[in-house]
Design a protein around this motif. Sequence first.
Motif, PDB file in Angstrom:
ATOM      1  N   ALA A  20       1.126  12.126 -10.031  1.00 29.44           N
ATOM      2  CA  ALA A  20       0.441  13.418  -9.923  1.00 29.44           C
ATOM      3  C   ALA A  20       1.361  14.592 -10.258  1.00 29.44           C
ATOM      4  CB  ALA A  20      -0.127  13.589  -8.511  1.00 29.44           C
ATOM      5  N   ASN A  21       2.637  14.316 -10.459  1.00 27.42           N
ATOM      6  CA  ASN A  21       3.619  15.358 -10.763  1.00 27.42           C
ATOM      7  C   ASN A  21       4.173  15.114 -12.165  1.00 27.42           C
ATOM      8  OD1 ASN A  21       6.165  16.772 -10.971  1.00 27.42           O
ATOM      9  ND2 ASN A  21       6.116  17.068  -8.755  1.00 27.42           N
ATOM     10  N   LEU A  22       3.757  15.926 -13.132  1.00 25.52           N
ATOM     11  CA  LEU A  22       4.127  15.689 -14.531  1.00 25.52           C
ATOM     12  C   LEU A  22       5.631  15.743 -14.752  1.00 25.52           C
ATOM     13  CD1 LEU A  22       1.319  17.596 -16.479  1.00 25.52           C
ATOM     14  CD2 LEU A  22       1.541  15.137 -16.056  1.00 25.52           C
ATOM     15  N   ASP A  23       6.327  16.634 -14.041  1.00 19.80           N
ATOM     16  CA  ASP A  23       7.777  16.704 -14.190  1.00 19.80           C
ATOM     17  C   ASP A  23       8.432  15.400 -13.752  1.00 19.80           C
ATOM     18  OD1 ASP A  23       7.773  19.255 -15.233  1.00 19.80           O
ATOM     19  OD2 ASP A  23       8.093  20.242 -13.303  1.00 19.80           O
ATOM     20  N   GLN A  24       7.950  14.827 -12.657  1.00 17.58           N
ATOM     21  CA  GLN A  24       8.531  13.579 -12.188  1.00 17.58           C
ATOM     22  C   GLN A  24       8.189  12.422 -13.119  1.00 17.58           C
ATOM     23  OE1 GLN A  24       8.127  12.618  -8.070  1.00 17.58           O
ATOM     24  NE2 GLN A  24       8.963  14.571  -7.373  1.00 17.58           N
ATOM     25  N   VAL A  25       6.997  12.446 -13.699  1.00 16.70           N
ATOM     26  CA  VAL A  25       6.630  11.408 -14.663  1.00 16.70           C
ATOM     27  C   VAL A  25       7.560  11.467 -15.876  1.00 16.70           C
ATOM     28  CG1 VAL A  25       4.850  10.614 -16.266  1.00 16.70           C
ATOM     29  CG2 VAL A  25       4.232  11.251 -13.932  1.00 16.70           C
ATOM     30  N   ARG A  26       7.818  12.672 -16.375  1.00 17.63           N
ATOM     31  CA  ARG A  26       8.721  12.819 -17.523  1.00 17.63           C
ATOM     32  C   ARG A  26      10.112  12.308 -17.172  1.00 17.63           C
ATOM     33  NH1 ARG A  26       6.521  18.165 -17.549  1.00 17.63           N
ATOM     34  NH2 ARG A  26       4.771  18.331 -19.016  1.00 17.63           N
ATOM     35  N   PHE A  27      10.578  12.648 -15.968  1.00 13.31           N
ATOM     36  CA  PHE A  27      11.919  12.214 -15.591  1.00 13.31           C
ATOM     37  C   PHE A  27      11.971  10.700 -15.426  1.00 13.31           C
ATOM     38  CE2 PHE A  27      15.230  11.198 -12.513  1.00 13.31           C
ATOM     39  CZ  PHE A  27      16.322  11.762 -13.153  1.00 13.31           C
ATOM     40  N   PHE A  28      10.962  10.131 -14.792  1.00 12.67           N
ATOM     41  CA  PHE A  28      10.909   8.679 -14.618  1.00 12.67           C
ATOM     42  C   PHE A  28      10.932   7.987 -15.975  1.00 12.67           C
ATOM     43  CE2 PHE A  28       8.457   4.744 -14.474  1.00 12.67           C
ATOM     44  CZ  PHE A  28       9.065   4.052 -13.443  1.00 12.67           C
ATOM     45  N   ARG A  29      10.142   8.492 -16.921  1.00  7.95           N
ATOM     46  CA  ARG A  29      10.099   7.886 -18.256  1.00  7.95           C
ATOM     47  C   ARG A  29      11.470   7.970 -18.934  1.00  7.95           C
ATOM     48  NH1 ARG A  29       5.509   9.889 -19.974  1.00  7.95           N
ATOM     49  NH2 ARG A  29       4.293   7.953 -19.993  1.00  7.95           N
ATOM     50  N   ALA A  30      12.135   9.124 -18.779  1.00  9.55           N
ATOM     51  CA  ALA A  30      13.464   9.287 -19.390  1.00  9.55           C
ATOM     52  C   ALA A  30      14.482   8.366 -18.745  1.00  9.55           C
ATOM     53  CB  ALA A  30      13.905  10.742 -19.275  1.00  9.55           C
ATOM     54  N   LEU A  31      14.461   8.274 -17.418  1.00 18.39           N
ATOM     55  CA  LEU A  31      15.469   7.483 -16.713  1.00 18.39           C
ATOM     56  C   LEU A  31      15.312   5.995 -16.998  1.00 18.39           C
ATOM     57  CD1 LEU A  31      17.824   8.079 -14.772  1.00 18.39           C
ATOM     58  CD2 LEU A  31      16.292   7.526 -12.889  1.00 18.39           C
ATOM     59  N   SER A  38       0.830  -1.213   0.000  1.00 18.86           N
ATOM     60  CA  SER A  38       0.000   0.000   0.000  1.00 18.86           C
ATOM     61  C   SER A  38       0.860   1.257   0.000  1.00 18.86           C
ATOM     62  CB  SER A  38      -0.926   0.001   1.216  1.00 18.86           C
ATOM     63  OG  SER A  38      -0.178  -0.083   2.427  1.00 18.86           O
ATOM     64  N   ASP A  39       1.982   1.225   0.719  1.00 19.95           N
ATOM     65  CA  ASP A  39       2.894   2.372   0.703  1.00 19.95           C
ATOM     66  C   ASP A  39       3.512   2.560  -0.674  1.00 19.95           C
ATOM     67  OD1 ASP A  39       2.329   2.667   3.357  1.00 19.95           O
ATOM     68  OD2 ASP A  39       4.422   2.638   4.041  1.00 19.95           O
ATOM     69  N   ILE A  40       3.867   1.459  -1.320  1.00 20.72           N
ATOM     70  CA  ILE A  40       4.427   1.540  -2.668  1.00 20.72           C
ATOM     71  C   ILE A  40       3.410   2.181  -3.611  1.00 20.72           C
ATOM     72  CG2 ILE A  40       5.314   0.222  -4.621  1.00 20.72           C
ATOM     73  CD1 ILE A  40       7.234   0.255  -2.269  1.00 20.72           C
ATOM     74  N   ARG A  41       2.159   1.749  -3.523  1.00 17.39           N
ATOM     75  CA  ARG A  41       1.119   2.318  -4.396  1.00 17.39           C
ATOM     76  C   ARG A  41       0.955   3.806  -4.146  1.00 17.39           C
ATOM     77  NH1 ARG A  41      -1.358  -2.750  -3.256  1.00 17.39           N
ATOM     78  NH2 ARG A  41      -2.565  -1.840  -1.543  1.00 17.39           N
ATOM     79  N   ASN A  42       1.017   4.221  -2.893  1.00 15.68           N
ATOM     80  CA  ASN A  42       0.875   5.641  -2.568  1.00 15.68           C
ATOM     81  C   ASN A  42       2.027   6.461  -3.137  1.00 15.68           C
ATOM     82  OD1 ASN A  42      -1.509   5.185  -1.177  1.00 15.68           O
ATOM     83  ND2 ASN A  42      -0.509   5.027   0.827  1.00 15.68           N
ATOM     84  N   ARG A  43       3.228   5.913  -3.100  1.00 15.57           N
ATOM     85  CA  ARG A  43       4.389   6.630  -3.631  1.00 15.57           C
ATOM     86  C   ARG A  43       4.289   6.764  -5.145  1.00 15.57           C
ATOM     87  NH1 ARG A  43       9.162   3.735   0.096  1.00 15.57           N
ATOM     88  NH2 ARG A  43       8.038   4.007   2.064  1.00 15.57           N
ATOM     89  N   VAL A  44       3.838   5.712  -5.795  1.00 18.99           N
ATOM     90  CA  VAL A  44       3.658   5.779  -7.245  1.00 18.99           C
ATOM     91  C   VAL A  44       2.577   6.795  -7.599  1.00 18.99           C
ATOM     92  CG1 VAL A  44       2.904   4.491  -9.279  1.00 18.99           C
ATOM     93  CG2 VAL A  44       4.503   3.449  -7.658  1.00 18.99           C
ATOM     94  N   ALA A  45       1.474   6.802  -6.853  1.00 22.70           N
ATOM     95  CA  ALA A  45       0.393   7.752  -7.117  1.00 22.70           C
ATOM     96  C   ALA A  45       0.877   9.186  -6.964  1.00 22.70           C
ATOM     97  CB  ALA A  45      -0.783   7.481  -6.180  1.00 22.70           C
ATOM     98  N   ALA A  46       1.724   9.432  -5.958  1.00 22.41           N
ATOM     99  CA  ALA A  46       2.258  10.780  -5.756  1.00 22.41           C
ATOM    100  C   ALA A  46       3.148  11.183  -6.932  1.00 22.41           C
ATOM    101  CB  ALA A  46       3.042  10.842  -4.454  1.00 22.41           C
ATOM    102  N   MET A  47       3.945  10.247  -7.439  1.00 14.97           N
ATOM    103  CA  MET A  47       4.774  10.550  -8.603  1.00 14.97           C
ATOM    104  C   MET A  47       3.915  10.843  -9.826  1.00 14.97           C
ATOM    105  SD  MET A  47       7.441   8.170 -10.750  1.00 14.97           S
ATOM    106  CE  MET A  47       6.060   7.519 -11.714  1.00 14.97           C
TER     107      MET A  47
END
Length: 347
Positions: A232-243, A221-230
């Motif tokens: 919700a942040n478009l900049d972090q989604v872009r960075f995650f996709r790039a990395l 459940s904590d893992i799911r919450n951390r992913v959901a928080a990421m």
Amino acid sequence: MNTESWIALSSVVGILAAALLGFWGWKRRLLASLRAGSRIAETSRGSVEYALSGQGFVVLYFHGTVGGYDQGLAAASFINGRDEEAQFTILAPSRPGYLRTPVETGRTPEQQADAMAALLDYLGIDKVAAIGASGGGPFALQFVLRHPERASALVMFSAIARRIPPHKRAGVRKWFLSSRGGLLLLDLFLSTLMHLMLRFRIGRLAQRLFRGMTVRTVPDSDIRNRVAAMLANLDQVRFFRALVGCMLPLSARAAGVLNDEEQIALLPDYPLERIQAPTLIVQGLEDCAASPSHVKFVADKVPGAEVYAIERCGHFIWVGEHSQRMRAALVEFLRKHAASGLGAIPN
């Protein structure tokens, strides 16, 4: 076989052929893009692929396992960010075995450290700050130990610093990472799957990666919450996709992955008390890859080492509610020690 069966079989064959053509086209375009984004330095220690990003004092980035120069460029976008006052030149090589740097350029941490010093010679760079990320940690440590006059600072970023025993299925992994058939299967299935998930199921992929890089005591459940928080942040989604995209195609990085695993399984305890460069250790306290024992080993031995510990964070340290505070601490450390003589790219 009746007409309907022939039609069904032909349809299946056609679909498979189209899928294979699509796969080869995607892989060919990806490799062409990777070649276009880097240069090759013919150093005294062998060929080294590299790229540069940013401006100002130079930071040499030792990328992690399943990386390449493109991971260093992704890190550059995080370190430099949008703050023009926090600019550094990120020197992003592909370590031996990754992309276009042959593994023969340097298999051991000592040999890779010397190859990176030779790259600095080729580029005319005197001193750098060194960042060792994840599986790049032992290689950054050896660079600072073997070439102390060229290292003005060291950052261990979710970095491995001690021996990790071989994988339980090392034989199977070696076949996949070194045989022609294994490499084909890696790309055909795993690389393609990761590419599609990055495009269409990024949340599911993030959940799997976060779960795999975080200690099991952290509930799902904590893992799911951390992913959901990421998400919700478009900049972090872009960075995650790039990395994560910097892992593809896996076949172009497999020799480096195999070598990293073999070298890390043989690591001795380095004489880290000899390190004189200012050192910063950035680490998630729930990391299951570079566990807190790695932090303690470095912090206890390196004189004056600073530790930036992050609670509620696993190995994937780049994204999360802590990321901007962590970046600020990293930039402040680099700025402070840039003043002590980090080399800039000559004009």
